[in-house]
Structure formats: C-alpha cells, structure tokens
Scaffold this motif. Structure first.
Motif, PDB file in Angstrom:
ATOM      1  N   TRP A  98      25.394-108.905  71.785  1.00  0.00           N
ATOM      2  CA  TRP A  98      24.066-108.673  71.210  1.00  0.00           C
ATOM      3  C   TRP A  98      24.165-108.039  69.832  1.00  0.00           C
ATOM      4  O   TRP A  98      23.431-108.401  68.915  1.00  0.00           O
ATOM      5  N   LYS A  99      25.087-107.086  69.698  1.00  0.00           N
ATOM      6  CA  LYS A  99      25.281-106.434  68.401  1.00  0.00           C
ATOM      7  C   LYS A  99      25.635-107.459  67.343  1.00  0.00           C
ATOM      8  O   LYS A  99      25.069-107.456  66.247  1.00  0.00           O
ATOM      9  N   ARG A 100      26.558-108.364  67.667  1.00  0.00           N
ATOM     10  CA  ARG A 100      27.027-109.342  66.685  1.00  0.00           C
ATOM     11  C   ARG A 100      25.979-110.411  66.375  1.00  0.00           C
ATOM     12  O   ARG A 100      25.792-110.780  65.216  1.00  0.00           O
ATOM     13  N   ILE A 101      25.291-110.916  67.407  1.00  0.00           N
ATOM     14  CA  ILE A 101      24.437-112.077  67.177  1.00  0.00           C
ATOM     15  C   ILE A 101      23.061-111.736  66.619  1.00  0.00           C
ATOM     16  O   ILE A 101      22.411-112.606  66.054  1.00  0.00           O
ATOM     17  N   HIS A 102      22.634-110.428  66.745  1.00  0.00           N
ATOM     18  CA  HIS A 102      21.310-110.172  66.155  1.00  0.00           C
ATOM     19  C   HIS A 102      21.048-108.746  65.707  1.00  0.00           C
ATOM     20  O   HIS A 102      20.377-108.542  64.693  1.00  0.00           O
ATOM     21  N   PHE A 234      22.194 -96.164  76.740  1.00  0.00           N
ATOM     22  CA  PHE A 234      23.080 -97.330  76.703  1.00  0.00           C
ATOM     23  C   PHE A 234      23.916 -97.248  75.422  1.00  0.00           C
ATOM     24  O   PHE A 234      23.572 -97.845  74.410  1.00  0.00           O
ATOM     25  N   PRO A 235      24.996 -96.505  75.437  1.00  0.00           N
ATOM     26  CA  PRO A 235      25.690 -96.123  74.196  1.00  0.00           C
ATOM     27  C   PRO A 235      26.647 -97.158  73.618  1.00  0.00           C
ATOM     28  O   PRO A 235      27.215 -96.931  72.549  1.00  0.00           O
ATOM     29  N   TRP A 236      26.835 -98.307  74.271  1.00  0.00           N
ATOM     30  CA  TRP A 236      27.942 -99.185  73.896  1.00  0.00           C
ATOM     31  C   TRP A 236      27.779 -99.781  72.509  1.00  0.00           C
ATOM     32  O   TRP A 236      28.738 -99.867  71.748  1.00  0.00           O
ATOM     33  N   VAL A 237      26.579-100.187  72.129  1.00  0.00           N
ATOM     34  CA  VAL A 237      26.365-100.740  70.785  1.00  0.00           C
ATOM     35  C   VAL A 237      26.592 -99.659  69.735  1.00  0.00           C
ATOM     36  O   VAL A 237      27.219 -99.902  68.699  1.00  0.00           O
ATOM     37  N   MET A 238      26.095 -98.451  69.974  1.00  0.00           N
ATOM     38  CA  MET A 238      26.284 -97.350  69.028  1.00  0.00           C
ATOM     39  C   MET A 238      27.767 -97.024  68.869  1.00  0.00           C
ATOM     40  O   MET A 238      28.229 -96.753  67.757  1.00  0.00           O
ATOM     41  N   ARG A 239      28.514 -97.073  69.943  1.00  0.00           N
ATOM     42  CA  ARG A 239      29.946 -96.799  69.854  1.00  0.00           C
ATOM     43  C   ARG A 239      30.649 -97.864  69.019  1.00  0.00           C
ATOM     44  O   ARG A 239      31.546 -97.559  68.237  1.00  0.00           O
TER      45      ARG A 239
END
Length: 258
Positions: A98-102, A234-239
């Motif tokens: 999700w981070k990469r595609i949008h 949900f910390p994974w994108v922030m990390r």
C-alpha cells in the motif's frame, strides 16, 4: 532542480520532480523510465502473440473496444476501493504494498518515482482484468490483443498523470480541465475525482466535483487517513517510511489550503 538533474536518464539513477520540470524534460523522463520501457516491450510481445494466434478481425476489434470501455470502470474501482481503502495498511504483510502503490504518491504527488506503479503489481492486474475479457471473446489471440490494449491505455494514463503533476500549463482546454480535477483530488479532497483522463465514472458514482467550493477540504488529503493516530495502531507503513505520516506537503503552513 537543475537542468542536468531534470534530464537524468537511466544512467544517472536520479529521481525526477515533476513540480520542477517542463514538458520536454518530462518526455525525456517518460521515454527512458524502466517501467514505461517494460510496457513498450510487453506491447510488442502482445502484438506478436496476437498475430501468431490471430482470432480474426472481428474478435480482435471487439476485444480492443471492450477493454477501452471496461478499463475506466476497473481503474475507478481499484483506485477508490483498494488504493484509497484502509485495509492494506492495517495488515503487516500488505503495508509495504500500500505504501508503494499509493500512499507515497499522495505524500509527495510530484515525485515521478512513486507516480508510476510497480510492474510487479500493475502487469498482473492488467492481465487479470483484460485477459479473461479477450479470451471469452476470441481465445488466446484476442486475450493477447486485450492485454496489449490494456498496456497501451496504461501508458496513456501514465503520461497524462505526469502532465497533471507537471509544472506546465497545457494549451488544450480539455487537458487543463482534466488536470484541474486531478489536482483537486490531491490537494483538496481525495474522496473524489478518481479518474485520470476521464471522469465519466466519477459522475456515475457521484464522486465528481468541479472546484474547491463544492466541498470542504479534507484533512486526510495527503495521508489518506493514515495519520499519527492510525500509525500508532498500525505502525508498519510509518516504520518503512522512517518518519510519521505528513498531513501537508513540506513547507506548507498549518492553515494552508489548496
């Protein structure tokens, strides 16, 4: 950004900032970008496969028209309900996707590196949408035609998407309108104007709006709802990002408006 950086090609490995480029520099970036070059190769391969397994002119033309008609709806549904959905960042194994595609694109709308989707996701998606349509119309030959048509449309979408983020005022009135609607999606309210080259489906689904006066500014237009509170849960994108999600572009005032 200097002219040297703007004219970077595959040899430099440098990023392109569309907010600091002109149309000529965009053409250089677009025509040398690895993702676009891959699409060109796959289009040629699709044409070859279409010829080898030729389905006949009737099924071939029907497959092309069918993909042209279906593609805007498919893009709209994916854009609105998957890319702008919140399920992907809530699961660790899909958060990087999700981070990469949008998400990265809305955090920095002018960065070419994240404007183009990753071929690892775009090519299978195009195949899943177009392949069955073509196969049902005329077998493998028409499926190859449908896939190639989807790739051509994607290349057109990507170029106009670049135009919409480019430091350039189009001469054509319809491109100006198209760009203005997309800018609203990125800088005013992300829950509308999901189309790229056409907003017909937005009109059908009630998500089309013409200017900033039509609705209040969204507080999540830059983070798609992934704010500090969500990042805590949900910390994974922030990390992966290495910093908290931003709710405005760098350098903007706290009360900045589109």
């Amino acid at each position: 950004m200097s002219g040297t950086l703007n004219n970077a090609t595959l040899r430099t490995g440098r990023s392109f900032d569309l907010g600091k480029m002109n149309l000529r520099q965009l053409w250089v970036a677009y025509l040398t970008y690895p993702t676009i070059l891959l699409y060109f190769v796959l289009i040629i391969a699709s044409v070859a496969a279409s010829v080898l397994a030729f389905a006949g002119w009737g099924p071939t033309l029907v497959a092309i028209v069918a993909v042209i008609l279906v593609y805007p709806l498919a893009w709209y549904l994916l854009h609105r309900y998957v890319l702008h959905g919140r399920m992907l960042y809530k699961m660790k194994w899909t958060s990087s996707l999700w981070k990469r595609i949008h998400f990265d694109h809305h955090q920095d709308p002018h960065l070419l590196d994240v404007l183009f989707g990753s071929p690892l996701t775009t090519v299978p998606t195009i195949g899943c949408i177009t392949g069955p349509i073509g196969y049902l119309i005329g077998g493998w030959g028409a499926a190859a035609t449908a896939f190639g048509t989807g790739l051509v449309i994607t290349c057109i979408y990507e170029f106009f998407h670049c135009i919409q983020h480019l430091n350039y005022k189009p001469r054509s009135a319809w491109i100006q309108r198209m760009k203005a609607r997309h800018v609203l999606h990125h800088f005013h309210d992300e829950d509308g104007n999901f189309g790229i080259t056409s907003f017909v489906v937005d009109r059908l689904f009630g998500s089309y709006y013409v200017d900033a006066k039509a609705r209040p500014r969204s507080p999540t237009v830059f983070n798609l709802g992934y704010d500090i509170k969500e990042a805590g849960r949900f910390p994974w994108v922030m990390r992966l990002t290495g910093s908290p999600p931003r709710d405005r572009p760098d350098g903007a005032r706290p009360d900045a408006r589109s």
